[in-house]
Design a protein around this motif. Sequence first.
Motif, PDB file in Angstrom:
ATOM      1  N   TYR A 343     -39.730 -62.613 -49.363  1.00  0.00           N
ATOM      2  CA  TYR A 343     -38.466 -63.384 -49.031  1.00  0.00           C
ATOM      3  C   TYR A 343     -39.479 -65.362 -49.174  1.00  0.00           C
ATOM      4  O   TYR A 343     -39.179 -66.025 -48.474  1.00  0.00           O
ATOM      5  CB  TYR A 343     -39.423 -63.905 -46.999  1.00  0.00           C
ATOM      6  CG  TYR A 343     -38.590 -62.815 -46.586  1.00  0.00           C
ATOM      7  CD1 TYR A 343     -37.696 -62.393 -45.855  1.00  0.00           C
ATOM      8  CD2 TYR A 343     -39.626 -61.068 -46.780  1.00  0.00           C
ATOM      9  CE1 TYR A 343     -37.466 -61.273 -45.601  1.00  0.00           C
ATOM     10  CE2 TYR A 343     -39.318 -59.742 -46.208  1.00  0.00           C
ATOM     11  CZ  TYR A 343     -37.786 -59.830 -45.830  1.00  0.00           C
ATOM     12  OH  TYR A 343     -37.950 -58.515 -45.299  1.00  0.00           O
ATOM     13  N   LEU A 344     -39.352 -65.090 -50.796  1.00  0.00           N
ATOM     14  CA  LEU A 344     -39.373 -66.500 -51.609  1.00  0.00           C
ATOM     15  C   LEU A 344     -38.590 -67.608 -50.943  1.00  0.00           C
ATOM     16  O   LEU A 344     -37.699 -67.026 -51.890  1.00  0.00           O
ATOM     17  CB  LEU A 344     -40.560 -66.936 -52.719  1.00  0.00           C
ATOM     18  CG  LEU A 344     -41.189 -67.930 -52.529  1.00  0.00           C
ATOM     19  CD1 LEU A 344     -41.939 -68.795 -52.039  1.00  0.00           C
ATOM     20  CD2 LEU A 344     -41.597 -67.631 -54.301  1.00  0.00           C
ATOM     21  N   LYS A 345     -38.328 -68.523 -50.725  1.00  0.00           N
ATOM     22  CA  LYS A 345     -37.184 -69.642 -50.681  1.00  0.00           C
ATOM     23  C   LYS A 345     -37.138 -70.137 -51.843  1.00  0.00           C
ATOM     24  O   LYS A 345     -38.147 -71.060 -52.712  1.00  0.00           O
ATOM     25  CB  LYS A 345     -36.780 -69.717 -49.570  1.00  0.00           C
ATOM     26  CG  LYS A 345     -37.027 -69.447 -48.162  1.00  0.00           C
ATOM     27  CD  LYS A 345     -36.936 -70.343 -46.981  1.00  0.00           C
ATOM     28  CE  LYS A 345     -36.816 -69.623 -45.402  1.00  0.00           C
ATOM     29  NZ  LYS A 345     -35.797 -70.752 -44.566  1.00  0.00           N
ATOM     30  N   PRO A 346     -35.498 -70.288 -52.232  1.00  0.00           N
ATOM     31  CA  PRO A 346     -35.998 -71.486 -53.486  1.00  0.00           C
ATOM     32  C   PRO A 346     -36.170 -72.867 -53.248  1.00  0.00           C
ATOM     33  O   PRO A 346     -35.367 -73.122 -52.436  1.00  0.00           O
ATOM     34  CB  PRO A 346     -34.097 -71.643 -54.015  1.00  0.00           C
ATOM     35  CG  PRO A 346     -33.198 -70.863 -53.148  1.00  0.00           C
ATOM     36  CD  PRO A 346     -34.363 -69.849 -52.150  1.00  0.00           C
ATOM     37  N   MET A 347     -36.713 -73.393 -53.502  1.00  0.00           N
ATOM     38  CA  MET A 347     -37.460 -75.227 -53.642  1.00  0.00           C
ATOM     39  C   MET A 347     -38.173 -75.472 -55.062  1.00  0.00           C
ATOM     40  O   MET A 347     -38.193 -74.425 -55.562  1.00  0.00           O
ATOM     41  CB  MET A 347     -38.595 -74.623 -53.001  1.00  0.00           C
ATOM     42  CG  MET A 347     -38.782 -75.757 -51.792  1.00  0.00           C
ATOM     43  SD  MET A 347     -41.141 -75.533 -51.046  1.00  0.00           S
ATOM     44  CE  MET A 347     -41.516 -75.020 -52.414  1.00  0.00           C
ATOM     45  N   THR A 348     -37.288 -76.808 -54.817  1.00  0.00           N
ATOM     46  CA  THR A 348     -37.287 -77.828 -55.820  1.00  0.00           C
ATOM     47  C   THR A 348     -38.151 -79.095 -55.236  1.00  0.00           C
ATOM     48  O   THR A 348     -38.959 -78.925 -53.770  1.00  0.00           O
ATOM     49  CB  THR A 348     -36.191 -78.517 -56.358  1.00  0.00           C
ATOM     50  OG1 THR A 348     -35.668 -79.365 -54.772  1.00  0.00           O
ATOM     51  CG2 THR A 348     -35.156 -77.544 -56.627  1.00  0.00           C
ATOM     52  N   GLN A 349     -38.803 -79.629 -56.379  1.00  0.00           N
ATOM     53  CA  GLN A 349     -39.943 -80.956 -55.812  1.00  0.00           C
ATOM     54  C   GLN A 349     -39.224 -82.101 -54.835  1.00  0.00           C
ATOM     55  O   GLN A 349     -39.722 -83.119 -54.386  1.00  0.00           O
ATOM     56  CB  GLN A 349     -40.738 -81.513 -57.607  1.00  0.00           C
ATOM     57  CG  GLN A 349     -41.127 -80.207 -58.279  1.00  0.00           C
ATOM     58  CD  GLN A 349     -41.632 -81.119 -59.858  1.00  0.00           C
ATOM     59  OE1 GLN A 349     -41.409 -81.880 -59.641  1.00  0.00           O
ATOM     60  NE2 GLN A 349     -42.827 -80.289 -59.849  1.00  0.00           N
ATOM     61  N   LYS A 350     -37.569 -81.562 -55.043  1.00  0.00           N
ATOM     62  CA  LYS A 350     -36.870 -82.600 -55.059  1.00  0.00           C
ATOM     63  C   LYS A 350     -37.270 -83.227 -53.362  1.00  0.00           C
ATOM     64  O   LYS A 350     -36.746 -84.046 -52.813  1.00  0.00           O
ATOM     65  CB  LYS A 350     -35.854 -83.138 -55.377  1.00  0.00           C
ATOM     66  CG  LYS A 350     -34.579 -84.828 -54.427  1.00  0.00           C
ATOM     67  CD  LYS A 350     -33.235 -84.258 -55.689  1.00  0.00           C
ATOM     68  CE  LYS A 350     -32.697 -85.301 -55.292  1.00  0.00           C
ATOM     69  NZ  LYS A 350     -31.381 -85.756 -55.710  1.00  0.00           N
ATOM     70  N   GLU A 351     -37.154 -81.750 -53.282  1.00  0.00           N
ATOM     71  CA  GLU A 351     -36.236 -81.749 -51.293  1.00  0.00           C
ATOM     72  C   GLU A 351     -37.608 -81.794 -51.533  1.00  0.00           C
ATOM     73  O   GLU A 351     -38.139 -82.107 -49.562  1.00  0.00           O
ATOM     74  CB  GLU A 351     -36.491 -79.869 -51.333  1.00  0.00           C
ATOM     75  CG  GLU A 351     -35.332 -79.902 -52.408  1.00  0.00           C
ATOM     76  CD  GLU A 351     -34.310 -78.128 -51.875  1.00  0.00           C
ATOM     77  OE1 GLU A 351     -33.465 -77.958 -52.028  1.00  0.00           O
ATOM     78  OE2 GLU A 351     -35.541 -77.789 -51.011  1.00  0.00           O
ATOM     79  N   ILE A 352     -38.757 -81.458 -51.826  1.00  0.00           N
ATOM     80  CA  ILE A 352     -39.937 -81.698 -50.586  1.00  0.00           C
ATOM     81  C   ILE A 352     -41.196 -83.138 -50.798  1.00  0.00           C
ATOM     82  O   ILE A 352     -41.071 -83.986 -49.546  1.00  0.00           O
ATOM     83  CB  ILE A 352     -40.859 -81.321 -51.803  1.00  0.00           C
ATOM     84  CG1 ILE A 352     -41.362 -79.866 -51.150  1.00  0.00           C
ATOM     85  CG2 ILE A 352     -42.616 -81.495 -50.740  1.00  0.00           C
ATOM     86  CD1 ILE A 352     -41.914 -79.406 -50.183  1.00  0.00           C
TER      87      ILE A 352
END
Length: 458
Positions: A343-352
């Motif tokens: 259940y690991l979601k895709p995530m970028t540094q820009k979103e954080i």
Amino acid sequence: MNMGLGLYQEQTLKLVMTPELRQAITILQYSAVDLVSYLQEQANENPVFELQEAVVELAPAKMEKPLPEIDWKEIVGNRATGEYTAGKNESTYNPLDFVTQRSVTLYEHLERQLGYFKSFTQPQRRIALFLIGNLDEKGYLEITLEEASQRLGADLEELEDVLTVLQHFDPAGVAARSLEECLLLQLRHMGKDDDHVVEIVTSHLQDLADCRYQRIADKVGCTVQEVQAIADLLRTLNPRPGAAFSQVETRYVIPDVAVEKVGDEYIVLVNDVATPRLKINSFYEKMLSQQKSQEEAKQFIHEKLNAAMWLAKSLEQRRLTLMRVTQAIVDMQRDFFDRGIHYLKPMTQKEIAERVGLHESTISRATSNKYVQTPRGIFELKYFFTSALSTANGEVTSSESVKRRIKALIEQEDRKQPLSDQKLAEMLLQEGIEISRRTVAKYREEMLIPSSAKRKRF
């Protein structure tokens, strides 16, 4: 049109990279271990502050049961006769059993075995020590016997005899001159050096590495099953017998941040226990308060004190940034912490960066070489930044969860008919994950899983 020269005033906004700002950026990207080394360097350069180790005070445990009475007469009697055994209430735990010792080098290990070999003459012992000294970290002989003969002035046959003795030392395969010889020495030590095994190791080692079992079977004159059994045997051997004695220092991972579950919430704690505290030196504090101190000395102390204060602010800024960034990651990856890797979601540094209100480069520095301790294990902060893959229902999933799914499918496959990359892509499509065969091959290679042709069992 007036083209003359003149002086004009205008206001502009510029970001000036001051030494203090560079220091703050440097401290932010340091891991916990590197930060301690950096603070020690700064303490050596700046005499105004000192580093004070963090002390963790433990509350004394409450004594619920009284201590058992000790029969001193029995103990004295046992010791007088030279016999002493631990009682039923005594522990056999000895902390000295867990004290680490200096690891023995390969040279010392072989030299010690050479001391037990009494049939060597003094010239032969000199040759043996010379050959031992010319072994590399893998345990292979770096020098040829011809070169050793020229340097020592010894006969080539005598060198061969001494080398043969060294090749019977522990670990098996040591003092070999090639990979083939190293494997053959270990096979002879195990008593499994039959003709087919020796021929395959000597002439078909590359074909064996490429899993060309049928070609080897045709040339050697045996079945494919026998060739695969020999391949399984060779995989149990050690191609680097001297690596166990290497002096490589083990580096341990110290988590920079910890995530703990309290009730239904996840709490982020910065692990600053290992980081020493900054303390102003009392001697320089007295010098500032004294009226008789020279102005040059006061100015020097003020400059060093300002540097120490800025260093303390940079440390606090690092702590706050790590906490904010980690908390944002935990909030976005809540399903991962609750339900697992799938259940690991895709995530970028820009979103954080948008969530915490910082620049993307700051997020990159804050997560570089940083580790977080979670209820599901220790992970690098960069681990949570994964690319997105589309699913059949229009949703997205992370590449890391797809890798785990590919690995699970391969572990459940029939080894006699392993799944090809195309078959894996079709099976993932049935689960709603749209992925190409080339991407499956890429993820498989990243996980160091061989192709279906090399996984096949006969």
